[in-house]
Scaffold this motif. Structure first.
Motif, short mmCIF file in Angstrom:
data_model
loop_
_atom_site.label_atom_id
_atom_site.label_comp_id
_atom_site.label_asym_id
_atom_site.label_seq_id
_atom_site.Cartn_x
_atom_site.Cartn_y
_atom_site.Cartn_z
N ASN A 27 0.85 -1.19 0.00
CA ASN A 27 0.00 0.00 0.00
C ASN A 27 0.89 1.24 0.00
N SER A 28 0.39 2.34 -0.54
CA SER A 28 1.18 3.57 -0.55
C SER A 28 1.45 4.05 0.88
N SER A 29 0.54 3.75 1.75
CA SER A 29 0.75 4.12 3.14
C SER A 29 1.79 3.20 3.76
N SER A 30 2.60 3.75 4.65
CA SER A 30 3.63 2.94 5.29
C SER A 30 3.02 2.10 6.41
N TRP A 31 1.80 2.45 6.83
CA TRP A 31 1.19 1.74 7.94
C TRP A 31 0.49 0.47 7.45
N VAL A 32 0.79 -0.62 8.12
CA VAL A 32 0.18 -1.90 7.78
C VAL A 32 -0.46 -2.46 9.05
N PRO A 33 -1.70 -2.94 8.96
CA PRO A 33 -2.31 -3.50 10.17
C PRO A 33 -1.46 -4.65 10.71
N LYS A 34 -1.28 -4.63 12.04
CA LYS A 34 -0.50 -5.70 12.67
C LYS A 34 -1.39 -6.91 12.99
N LEU A 35 -2.66 -6.64 13.20
CA LEU A 35 -3.57 -7.69 13.65
C LEU A 35 -3.74 -8.76 12.58
N ARG A 36 -3.49 -10.01 12.97
CA ARG A 36 -3.62 -11.11 12.02
C ARG A 36 -4.67 -12.13 12.45
N ARG A 65 -1.42 -10.12 -0.04
CA ARG A 65 -2.19 -9.74 1.13
C ARG A 65 -1.84 -10.68 2.25
N PRO A 66 -1.49 -10.17 3.41
CA PRO A 66 -1.16 -11.08 4.50
C PRO A 66 -2.40 -11.86 4.93
N PRO A 67 -2.27 -13.16 5.05
CA PRO A 67 -3.44 -13.94 5.47
C PRO A 67 -3.85 -13.60 6.91
N MET A 68 -5.15 -13.63 7.13
CA MET A 68 -5.68 -13.32 8.46
C MET A 68 -6.69 -14.39 8.85
N GLU A 69 -6.96 -14.45 10.14
CA GLU A 69 -7.94 -15.42 10.62
C GLU A 69 -8.95 -14.75 11.54
N LEU A 70 -10.19 -15.19 11.39
CA LEU A 70 -11.27 -14.72 12.26
C LEU A 70 -11.86 -15.95 12.95
N LEU A 76 -20.24 -11.51 9.19
CA LEU A 76 -19.11 -12.41 8.97
C LEU A 76 -18.88 -12.63 7.48
N ARG A 77 -19.98 -12.87 6.78
CA ARG A 77 -19.86 -13.11 5.33
C ARG A 77 -19.34 -11.86 4.61
N TYR A 78 -19.81 -10.73 5.04
CA TYR A 78 -19.37 -9.47 4.44
C TYR A 78 -17.86 -9.29 4.60
N LYS A 79 -17.35 -9.59 5.79
CA LYS A 79 -15.91 -9.41 6.02
C LYS A 79 -15.11 -10.42 5.19
N VAL A 80 -15.62 -11.63 5.07
CA VAL A 80 -14.92 -12.62 4.25
C VAL A 80 -14.86 -12.15 2.80
N ASP A 81 -16.00 -11.64 2.29
CA ASP A 81 -16.02 -11.13 0.91
C ASP A 81 -15.09 -9.94 0.75
N GLN A 82 -15.11 -9.04 1.74
CA GLN A 82 -14.31 -7.82 1.67
C GLN A 82 -12.81 -8.13 1.65
N SER A 83 -12.43 -9.23 2.26
CA SER A 83 -11.00 -9.55 2.36
C SER A 83 -10.42 -10.07 1.06
N LEU A 84 -11.26 -10.35 0.09
CA LEU A 84 -10.83 -10.88 -1.20
C LEU A 84 -9.95 -12.13 -1.05
N HIS A 131 -9.47 -16.06 6.63
CA HIS A 131 -9.99 -17.40 6.87
C HIS A 131 -10.97 -17.33 8.04
N LEU A 132 -12.24 -17.62 7.77
CA LEU A 132 -13.25 -17.68 8.83
C LEU A 132 -13.16 -19.06 9.47
#
Ligand code: ZN
Ligand code: ZN
Length: 490
Positions: A122-131, A185-190, A209-217, A221-222
């Motif tokens: 991303n152009s921003s230097s900030w990347v979410p840490k939460l995985r 994209r760093p993989p994430m888990e919910l 939940l479904r919306y977030k899964v779709d949004q994550s492209l 991983h739910l």
């Protein structure tokens, strides 16, 4: 959050809420594990002023964000919780033992709202840490897993089964050459527990939940660990949304056995099954055989609970497919017979049980031998025995008291609603006082306390009070006041 609530025909899911016992309301879970402190009180004050708290999210040292999150969560401050999830400086975030009885679903939705997905480049230097965002209520979880290195495995609760898990996608086990920066994209888990029970709020939550899964492209991983389904017949939508291999606890209530068999094969890692009021026509038909076949493949099964599940003279078929590691067996309202007790006493699969619940089986006892053999087999492991409403008579109980005496690990014994007289009840107490681990006994109210056994309306309260007094006196005399004896009405 503008989310279209999707339709799940016939399914009304809900967040599975567990309420921890003996936990005072407003309990604050600190990391490291410390009880309430001045810091807690300070954070509870901070979250009452939302603008100050939102500034604090940006300014505070990261260690202080944990008590701030705990205070915001338990206080129901959604905007602060959302901001904290968005800026969370650690790799994982667990709801854990945090409690919020008033707006739990809304708080979880706020957490989902805060969950961010950005490409690494991303152009921003900030990347979410939460995985890993863990919305399960699990009293054993800390708010975050501390790790000196920010390398995998950084969280004790990461998924180990799904092909879409962080573990598998990063190849952390066997391919250290794939670094996070090489992934687009760093993989994430919910992590969630889900209870499909028909409530509107829960249905809405599943849509989130479904919306977030779709949004994550595809990067999220739910991961559902505990799935409870009640009165639901549309499993396909559940199967589409979840990776069934992650589920370790399954509960189904009021379903057809054919429906159980539809989702069973995809759950290879079940450790606990709870089935209630399952409908099937015959033990000889395909579905029952399929059910047994699937059970036989669950080598890690620790707990099996069947209630309102007719097994009359068929228990041997079930027992021989169970894992010998099975530790908890509940067979309530299963229409068991004396013959089934013989099967149970001979079963290799029932030799290591810690808990055995055979309540609500109206047995025509031919003799007590199978029960004595069973208890002798389990004397080295059994911690909890429940046989409420099993038509245990004086004769049968007197016969198996010697076997009970040898169950040295017994902690809980429940024999409510059995037709026992006072002399045998006295004998039971006298023979169990040496079991130092036994702390809770639910005893049958003796038959002389009833005008008509065992109708509650015919209970003579004065006679019962005399029984209670005598039991208290006997416990006192035996120096076992640490052991609680009570009736099922208390
Ligand atoms: Zn963690
Ligand atoms: Zn998973």
């Amino acid at each position: 959050m503008a989310v279209e609530v999707m339709e799940f025909e016939g399914i009304l899911p809900a967040v599975y809420l567990r309420t921890g016992e003996n936990r005072p309301s407003g309990f604050i879970n600190m990391d490291p594990q410390e009880p309430g402190t001045l810091l807690d009180l300070a954070m509870q004050t901070v979250v009452k002023n939302e603008s100050i708290a939102l500034c604090a999210v940006e300014e505070l040292p990261r260690e202080l964000l944990i008590p701030l999150f705990n205070a915001a969560f338990t206080g129901g401050h959604k905007n602060i919780v959302k901001a904290l999830v968005r800026m969370w400086p650690f790799s994982c975030l667990h709801v854990g033992a945090l409690d919020n009885a008033e707006s739990f679903c809304e708080i979880l939705e706020a957490m989902l709202d805060g969950l961010q997905f950005f490409p690494v480049h991303n152009s921003s230097s900030w990347v979410p840490k939460l995985r890993i965002l863990d919305l399960r209520q699990n009293a054993d979880c800390k708010t975050t897993c501390f790790s000196f290195m920010n390398k995998f495995p950084f969280c004790n609760h990461a998924c180990t089964y799904s092909q879409n898990s962080i573990l598998k996608l990063q190849g952390a086990n066997n391919d250290h050459s794939t670094s996070e920066s090489q992934l687009s994209r760093p993989p994430m888990e919910l992590l969630v527990d889900i209870y499909f029970d028909g409530s509107r709020g829960a249905r809405r939550f599943l849509s989130y939940l479904r919306y977030k899964v779709d949004q994550s492209l595809g990067s999220l991983h739910l991961c559902c660990r505990d799935l409870q389904i009640e009165k639901s017949h549309d499993y396909r939508n559940i199967q589409k949304l979840l990776d069934m291999v992650c589920i370790d606890h399954l509960g189904m209530d009021q379903a057809y056995l054919s429906e159980v068999c539809i989702i069973f094969p995809h759950m290879a890692n079940l450790s606990s099954i709870n089935l209630s009021k399952i409908i099937f026509r015959s033990y000889k038909r395909k579905n029952f055989k399929m059910f047994l076949s699937h059970l036989s493949q669950l080598t890690d099964l620790q707990e099996l609970s069947l209630s309102w599940f007719p097994l009359k003279n068929q228990l041997h078929k079930l027992l021989r497919v169970l894992s010998p590691n099975l530790a908890y067996l509940h067979l309530n309202f299963c229409d068991l017979t004396n013959k089934d007790f013989i099967y149970l006493s001979e079963s290799l699969q029932a030799k290591n049980l810690k808990l055995l619940n055979l309540s609500k089986n109206q047995i025509s006892w031919e003799d007590s031998l199978p029960l004595r053999i069973l208890l002798d087999n389990l004397s080295g492991t059994l911690q909890q025995l429940e046989m409420n409403s099993c038509l245990i008579t004086d004769l049968i109980l007197s016969d198996f008291i010697p076997s009970l005496r040898h169950c040295s690990h017994l902690r809980v014994l429940s024999l409510a609603c059995n037709p026992i007289t006072m002399p045998v009840l006295r004998s039971l107490l006298q023979n169990l006082t040496h079991l130092t681990e036994l702390k809770h006994v639910t005893y049958p109210i003796p038959v002389h306390c009833y005008e008509q056994w065992h109708f509650r309306d015919s209970l003579d309260e004065e006679r019962l009070a005399e029984v209670k007094l005598e039991i208290r006196s006997m416990l006192w005399a035996a120096q076992r006041t640490d052991m609680k004896w009570s009736t099922s009405y208390e």
